[in-house]
Scaffold this active site. Sequence first.
Site, PDB file in Angstrom:
ATOM      1  N   HIS A   1     -25.817 -20.775  -0.336  1.00  0.00           N
ATOM      2  CA  HIS A   1     -24.753 -19.807  -0.579  1.00  0.00           C
ATOM      3  C   HIS A   1     -25.339 -18.536  -1.178  1.00  0.00           C
ATOM      4  O   HIS A   1     -26.376 -18.552  -1.840  1.00  0.00           O
ATOM      5  CB  HIS A   1     -23.696 -20.374  -1.524  1.00  0.00           C
ATOM      6  CG  HIS A   1     -24.199 -20.687  -2.911  1.00  0.00           C
ATOM      7  ND1 HIS A   1     -24.995 -21.786  -3.190  1.00  0.00           N
ATOM      8  CD2 HIS A   1     -24.035 -20.045  -4.103  1.00  0.00           C
ATOM      9  CE1 HIS A   1     -25.297 -21.807  -4.481  1.00  0.00           C
ATOM     10  NE2 HIS A   1     -24.731 -20.750  -5.060  1.00  0.00           N
ATOM     11  N   LEU A   2     -24.654 -17.435  -0.925  1.00  0.00           N
ATOM     12  CA  LEU A   2     -24.904 -16.163  -1.583  1.00  0.00           C
ATOM     13  C   LEU A   2     -23.707 -15.849  -2.476  1.00  0.00           C
ATOM     14  O   LEU A   2     -22.608 -16.362  -2.264  1.00  0.00           O
ATOM     15  CB  LEU A   2     -25.072 -15.031  -0.556  1.00  0.00           C
ATOM     16  CG  LEU A   2     -26.100 -15.207   0.558  1.00  0.00           C
ATOM     17  CD1 LEU A   2     -26.055 -13.998   1.497  1.00  0.00           C
ATOM     18  CD2 LEU A   2     -27.495 -15.402   0.010  1.00  0.00           C
TER      19      LEU A   2
END
Length: 385
Positions: free
Chosen positions: A218-219
């Site tokens: 994830h970012l």
Amino acid sequence: MAAQHDSNEASYLLPPNKEDWGRHRIPAFVYQPEELLAGGIQWPRNSSGVTEALPLSRFDSALCTAWRQRMELGLFRYRLGKLQTHILPGAVGFVAQLNVERGVQRRRPQSIRSVRQAFDPEEFNFTMIQPGEVLFRLHQEPDPPSTLPQEDILVMINISPLEWGHVLLVPEPARGLPQRLLPSVLRAGVEAVLLSLHPGFRVGFNSLGGLASVNHLHLHGYYLAHRLPVEWAPSKPLDPGGHLHLLWDLPAPGFLFHTSDPGADLEALVHRVCRATDYLIDHDIAHNLFVTRGTPPGKTSPSSALTGIRVILWARKSSFGIKEGEAFNVALCELAGHLPVKTSQDFTSLTEATALTLIQNCLLPPAQAQEVQAALVDLMMQEEQ
């Protein structure tokens, strides 16, 4: 298959009845290449710290409208109000914010033991989120002329937000990808910044050991209506081709990649950054990454125009778990100059000197930092041959 283009903001909202949320189709936010704007986005003379006072793009409007609705519906762990904020006196310009609720109520980080730890489906991951937490799916049409496969990215709320509009950008959760940066995911993150008209919409990445709390790729993306020193900090080139620069005039010197072209040059930048992060992973070195609008490399100043995208990469000491007694924990936003502080006492007493000490304690020893720099320069020179 072409995604359906949802042009109406209402399509990103949940139905009024909670019982219908599980059946709610995740809408697609479909965007065209011409919406990726590298230049012409500037801070107003008085940004006033209010996110909604700045112009909004179609992307900003969709994200903010859907995010606000989820806040009103109580899908977050706490209600985020306007955060008490001040600029620490000193040369750096740290932006300190008091966020007591995040310090107390955020999900406890997973037990991380290695930068290269495998994904564990038994631990919390993004297949376990509640209905309604996903805002929309990012999808570009037509498919970009790229060697990278297009990665549809889910944009979901971070239920323990550090600022307004704090979201997670997650590739298909069912793939079970560990927290290791991939070119197609980084490209989607950079394009999210290019889709925003807000100069303070930033995207970032924490590796395992770099304070990622969930080992599922994830970012982070969020709005901060304040300038940060990484936008204009001066740099010097490290390779003959000028693809890798060193941001030397910062509390935490970082490697700078820059592009002002949302087309072919963006793809080249993404490959270069991920070659660097692959090297760090392979050598068990924790790292953080920050994507922001910024000035070109070289000698710049706070008044310089934001003419492209800066991607800053920091190699750092591994840190596993939250350090409960410290004013803040050092991850992507802290290295960039944004300091979410956990207690009122620390917020009142925090000084630039204290912040510098906390950040610099996380840096690699000088000899190892030089070794990493030499290795990344070699990687960039190989690309140029």
